[in-house]
Design a protein around this motif. Structure first.
Motif, PDB file in Angstrom:
ATOM      1  N   PHE A   1      45.326  10.163 -12.102  1.00 18.70           N
ATOM      2  CA  PHE A   1      44.025  10.042 -12.959  1.00 18.70           C
ATOM      3  C   PHE A   1      43.665  11.280 -13.795  1.00 18.70           C
ATOM      4  O   PHE A   1      43.332  11.148 -14.880  1.00 18.70           O
ATOM      5  CB  PHE A   1      42.821   9.838 -11.731  1.00 18.70           C
ATOM      6  CG  PHE A   1      43.334   8.502 -11.148  1.00 18.70           C
ATOM      7  CD1 PHE A   1      43.645   7.393 -11.999  1.00 18.70           C
ATOM      8  CD2 PHE A   1      43.003   8.489  -9.697  1.00 18.70           C
ATOM      9  CE1 PHE A   1      43.677   6.247 -10.982  1.00 18.70           C
ATOM     10  CE2 PHE A   1      43.476   7.416  -8.990  1.00 18.70           C
ATOM     11  CZ  PHE A   1      43.649   6.199  -9.738  1.00 18.70           C
ATOM     12  N   PRO A   2      43.595  12.781 -13.260  1.00 21.83           N
ATOM     13  CA  PRO A   2      43.346  13.611 -13.989  1.00 21.83           C
ATOM     14  C   PRO A   2      44.255  13.894 -15.355  1.00 21.83           C
ATOM     15  O   PRO A   2      43.776  14.050 -16.480  1.00 21.83           O
ATOM     16  CB  PRO A   2      43.328  15.121 -13.250  1.00 21.83           C
ATOM     17  CG  PRO A   2      43.143  14.338 -11.879  1.00 21.83           C
ATOM     18  CD  PRO A   2      43.769  13.048 -11.749  1.00 21.83           C
ATOM     19  N   GLU A   3      45.597  13.613 -15.240  1.00 16.24           N
ATOM     20  CA  GLU A   3      46.345  13.769 -16.348  1.00 16.24           C
ATOM     21  C   GLU A   3      46.114  12.343 -17.327  1.00 16.24           C
ATOM     22  O   GLU A   3      46.377  12.788 -18.461  1.00 16.24           O
ATOM     23  CB  GLU A   3      48.009  13.829 -15.667  1.00 16.24           C
ATOM     24  CG  GLU A   3      48.194  14.947 -14.868  1.00 16.24           C
ATOM     25  CD  GLU A   3      47.798  15.125 -13.409  1.00 16.24           C
ATOM     26  OE1 GLU A   3      47.832  15.976 -12.958  1.00 16.24           O
ATOM     27  OE2 GLU A   3      47.154  13.915 -13.110  1.00 16.24           O
ATOM     28  N   ALA A   4      45.900  11.297 -16.548  1.00 18.22           N
ATOM     29  CA  ALA A   4      45.401  10.264 -17.634  1.00 18.22           C
ATOM     30  C   ALA A   4      44.495  10.396 -18.384  1.00 18.22           C
ATOM     31  O   ALA A   4      43.974   9.987 -19.587  1.00 18.22           O
ATOM     32  CB  ALA A   4      45.687   8.908 -16.753  1.00 18.22           C
ATOM     33  N   GLU A   5      43.468  11.028 -17.688  1.00 20.97           N
ATOM     34  CA  GLU A   5      42.051  11.222 -18.357  1.00 20.97           C
ATOM     35  C   GLU A   5      42.501  12.511 -19.601  1.00 20.97           C
ATOM     36  O   GLU A   5      41.821  12.180 -20.729  1.00 20.97           O
ATOM     37  CB  GLU A   5      41.176  12.070 -17.405  1.00 20.97           C
ATOM     38  CG  GLU A   5      40.661  11.149 -16.221  1.00 20.97           C
ATOM     39  CD  GLU A   5      40.093  11.781 -15.292  1.00 20.97           C
ATOM     40  OE1 GLU A   5      39.690  12.984 -15.410  1.00 20.97           O
ATOM     41  OE2 GLU A   5      39.793  10.904 -14.316  1.00 20.97           O
ATOM     42  N   ALA A   6      43.137  13.563 -19.292  1.00 19.49           N
ATOM     43  CA  ALA A   6      43.361  14.040 -20.477  1.00 19.49           C
ATOM     44  C   ALA A   6      44.333  13.601 -21.509  1.00 19.49           C
ATOM     45  O   ALA A   6      43.804  13.881 -22.717  1.00 19.49           O
ATOM     46  CB  ALA A   6      44.214  15.594 -19.802  1.00 19.49           C
TER      47      ALA A   6
ATOM     48  N   LEU B   1      36.510   6.175 -13.215  1.00 16.63           N
ATOM     49  CA  LEU B   1      35.991   5.150 -12.235  1.00 16.63           C
ATOM     50  C   LEU B   1      36.901   5.448 -10.884  1.00 16.63           C
ATOM     51  O   LEU B   1      36.371   5.474  -9.706  1.00 16.63           O
ATOM     52  CB  LEU B   1      35.883   3.874 -12.559  1.00 16.63           C
ATOM     53  CG  LEU B   1      34.981   2.656 -11.666  1.00 16.63           C
ATOM     54  CD1 LEU B   1      33.625   3.384 -11.371  1.00 16.63           C
ATOM     55  CD2 LEU B   1      34.980   1.457 -12.185  1.00 16.63           C
ATOM     56  N   ASP B   2      38.425   5.390 -11.139  1.00 18.17           N
ATOM     57  CA  ASP B   2      38.962   5.130  -9.936  1.00 18.17           C
ATOM     58  C   ASP B   2      39.158   6.590  -9.260  1.00 18.17           C
ATOM     59  O   ASP B   2      39.892   6.862  -8.146  1.00 18.17           O
ATOM     60  CB  ASP B   2      40.475   5.033 -10.308  1.00 18.17           C
ATOM     61  CG  ASP B   2      40.463   3.216 -10.632  1.00 18.17           C
ATOM     62  OD1 ASP B   2      39.496   2.657 -10.130  1.00 18.17           O
ATOM     63  OD2 ASP B   2      41.221   2.631 -11.264  1.00 18.17           O
ATOM     64  N   ASP B   3      38.878   7.765 -10.031  1.00 17.94           N
ATOM     65  CA  ASP B   3      38.920   9.017  -9.742  1.00 17.94           C
ATOM     66  C   ASP B   3      37.672   9.246  -8.998  1.00 17.94           C
ATOM     67  O   ASP B   3      37.644  10.530  -8.376  1.00 17.94           O
ATOM     68  CB  ASP B   3      39.046  10.023 -10.793  1.00 17.94           C
ATOM     69  CG  ASP B   3      39.715  11.315 -10.423  1.00 17.94           C
ATOM     70  OD1 ASP B   3      40.353  11.497  -9.145  1.00 17.94           O
ATOM     71  OD2 ASP B   3      39.708  12.295 -11.090  1.00 17.94           O
TER      72      ASP B   3
END
Length: 311
Positions: A200-205, A232-234
């Motif tokens: 998730f952090p990499e997808a957010e970035a 949300l999933d993070d």
């Protein structure tokens, strides 16, 4: 017997003599007797008589006093003063002893300061033939708690952290990077794959980069919605609600605007803001209603039930 009671007792004993020496003192003597009785009631509730420590005046065989009443009274007052001085001395002595005992107790109960351990930067004393001088007194050092960030991690913790970082890098490297020649589409597709891999952090970035580089790209509504889904999933519902609202407000006709509005209700429920979630669902019905996709409408229906919406 208190000092005040002792003095009043001596005055009571001297009353007959004073009356003989000076009859005008009768009224004053009566007043002293009343005061003595009042003190006696407080000091001796049982009504025990006060026995003064002075002896009666010596008399001749015919009953006449050997000394004059004034001389006898003076002698008795002198005796009282001596007793008072001795009593005062005893009180002062006891007070001094009490202070000494208190100082000793404080010295025993006060913990001694812990010795300050030498740090690694301190060097050992060097012996030699040079003249040694007395070192200055060491200042009192108050230990300061260091922040956790400055405390070196143990080797095992460092190794575990290194393994975690290495595992994370391996997981990211395992995600295939698309190369279709369309940089914008490839960036979005790569972010979506990171999301599917639960990175998730990499997808957010990745979605933030897409929105910054391609604010008018054909996948911009998808990217902003996917950013909210990743938050949300993070476990970040507050950030997710902001991302979903941003996508809806910037382009209510976007491909993922209706979906973002439905997910906004979910984020608000997780934040404990159920009345706000109900207002979002009302907005959804007014703007999209039956025109929204079936799965999105079902999400809104479930959200209304969970939030306890009355409409």
């Amino acid at each position: 017997m208190t000092l005040k009671a002792l003095i009043l007792a001596s005055a009571l004993v001297a009353t007959p003599l004073l009356a003989q020496a000076n009859p005008t003192l009768d009224q004053r003597v009566g007043k002293v007797e009343k005061q003595l009785k009042a003190v006696q009631r407080k000091v001796f509730p049982g009504g025990e008589p006060i026995e003064p420590d002075t002896a009666p005046a010596a008399t001749t065989p015919d009953g006449a006093p050997v000394q004059s009443p004034i001389a006898d009274l003076t002698a008795r007052v002198d005796a009282i003063e001596k007793s008072l001085a001795a009593l005062t001395g005893q009180v002062e002595t006891q007070g001094n002893r009490l202070h000494i005992v208190e100082d000793q107790l404080k010295a025993q109960t006060t913990p001694a300061p812990a010795p300050v351990a030498a740090t690694d930067t301190e060097s050992a004393p060097v012996s030699g033939n040079t003249a040694e001088t007395a070192p200055p007194p060491e200042p009192v050092i108050t230990p300061v708690r260091r922040p956790a960030a400055t405390v070196p991690a143990s080797p095992s913790a460092t190794a575990a952290g290194a393994r975690t970082v290495a595992a994370r890098r391996a997981a990211v490297s395992a995600v295939e990077v698309p190369a279709t020649g369309d940089a914008a589409e490839d960036m979005y597709s790569y972010g979506f794959r990171l999301y599917q891999a639960q990175l998730f952090p990499e997808a957010e970035a990745s979605m933030k980069d897409y929105a910054a580089k391609y604010p008018r790209g054909k996948r911009i509504s998808f990217a902003r919605n996917l950013l909210g889904r990743a938050y949300l999933d993070d476990g970040k519902p507050a950030l997710a609600s902001m991302a979903f609202l941003d996508n809806y407000q910037k382009d209510a006709k976007g491909e993922r605007a209706a979906e973002s509005l439905s997910w906004l209700g979910t984020a608000l429920i997780r934040l404990g803001k159920k009345p706000d979630a109900c207002r979002v669902y009302d907005e959804f019905d007014d703007v999209y209603g039956a025109k929204a996709a079936a799965d999105v409408r079902q999400r809104v229906t479930r959200g209304r039930s969970e939030a306890g919406c009355t409409k």
